[in-house]
Design an enzyme around this catalytic site. Structure first.
Site, PDB file in Angstrom:
ATOM      1  N   ASN A   1     -46.470  97.319  55.955  1.00  0.00           N
ATOM      2  CA  ASN A   1     -45.448  96.880  56.765  1.00  0.00           C
ATOM      3  C   ASN A   1     -45.675  95.350  57.169  1.00  0.00           C
ATOM      4  O   ASN A   1     -44.838  94.814  57.515  1.00  0.00           O
ATOM      5  CB  ASN A   1     -45.355  97.866  58.060  1.00  0.00           C
ATOM      6  CG  ASN A   1     -44.531  99.107  57.691  1.00  0.00           C
ATOM      7  OD1 ASN A   1     -44.872  99.947  58.315  1.00  0.00           O
ATOM      8  ND2 ASN A   1     -43.819  98.907  56.833  1.00  0.00           N
TER       9      ASN A   1
ATOM     10  N   ASP B   1     -38.737 107.504  59.121  1.00  0.00           N
ATOM     11  CA  ASP B   1     -38.319 106.428  58.260  1.00  0.00           C
ATOM     12  C   ASP B   1     -36.783 106.348  58.582  1.00  0.00           C
ATOM     13  O   ASP B   1     -36.177 107.053  59.054  1.00  0.00           O
ATOM     14  CB  ASP B   1     -38.322 106.951  56.711  1.00  0.00           C
ATOM     15  CG  ASP B   1     -38.155 105.717  55.795  1.00  0.00           C
ATOM     16  OD1 ASP B   1     -38.130 104.600  56.123  1.00  0.00           O
ATOM     17  OD2 ASP B   1     -37.772 106.061  54.521  1.00  0.00           O
TER      18      ASP B   1
END
Length: 260
Positions: A87, A39
């Protein structure tokens, strides 16, 4: 402590033994399977006034160094969260860049995968991925299928809930075909219906960028995993942080619901 119970340890090469010692690690207390939520690429770039794409490109260097270190330490499996089912909500330009970056990575790293004796595989739904990416995924899987070193698993278009839904559908279809009875569905049957069938569950889950959540990642498999979070964004994740996470893991006592 964290003995690698239930599995015989492979014979380690002198180079691996030396590297473990230099890193302050004990082979008996290494996790067999490390899963990582990578991340903070976009955040890393924005903090430096750079486009988000630059953060993703820089993150590839962290991917490379982490894989190399996993091989040097003799890890059994490393699973990296590359693209989640959520995503796809991102701007199309960013998604196109990510697919292009993945495509380039698969081609550029294939020789290294073979040199390091890595067995390459992926988990996740394939249908939404471009054909040109799928072709390179399949080629890397094909050429490395007989390798005997660390398994490198990329979670691409992956979601933990999606995986469980697909497993339930698979089991329901088997019941309808008369292959199994409903009361034969136990934890082992569910595990065998998941994308990760045949893989060991992660012993350690690493997350970068300081976020304290698992983000729909390997929800079934991380039931007993140890969690380790660093505030560093993924492009700043390096070998020293990786080894710190492994040393912290080695110092924990895993009871799995029992007493010690």
């Amino acid at each position: 402590m964290n003995k690698r119970c239930g599995a015989s340890l492979p014979t380690l090469s002198p180079d691996t033994v030396q590297h473990l010692a230099e890193s302050g690690l004990d082979a008996d207390r290494l996790p067999r399977h490390v899963a990582i939520i990578m991340d903070g690429n976009g955040r890393w770039a924005q903090e430096r006034g750079l486009p988000r794409a630059e953060g993703h490109a820089r993150g590839v260097q962290s991917v490379r160094s982490t894989i190399e270190e996993g091989c040097r330490l003799g890890l059994k499996q490393l699973t990296l969260y590359c693209l989640s089912v959520e995503n796809w909500k991102r701007p199309q330009t960013e998604l196109d860049f990510l697919m292009s970056l993945l495509h380039q990575y698969l081609i550029a790293e294939r020789d290294e995968i073979m040199e390091q004796n890595i067995r390459f595989t992926t988990i996740g739904r394939r249908a939404e991925l471009p054909d040109y990416v799928l072709a390179e995924i399949d080629e890397s899987i094909r050429v490395s299928r007989n390798n005997t070193g660390m398994t490198l698993c990329l979670a691409i278009n992956y979601g933990g809930r999606t995986e469980i839904v697909d497993a339930v559908r698979n089991l329901a279809a088997r019941v309808r075909r008369g292959e199994i009875e409903p009361d034969q569905i136990d934890e082992a049957a569910v595990s065998d219906a998941l994308y990760t069938a045949g893989m060991p569950d992660p012993d350690l889950l690493i997350r970068t960028a300081g976020e304290m959540r698992v983000s729909n990642y390997l929800l079934w498999q991380i039931s007993y995993a140890e969690l380790w979070v660093t505030p560093k964004c993924w492009p700043d994740f390096d070998v020293s942080l990786f080894c710190q996470a492994l040393r912290d893991y080695a110092g924990r006592v895993r009871r799995f619901g029992g007493l010690k």
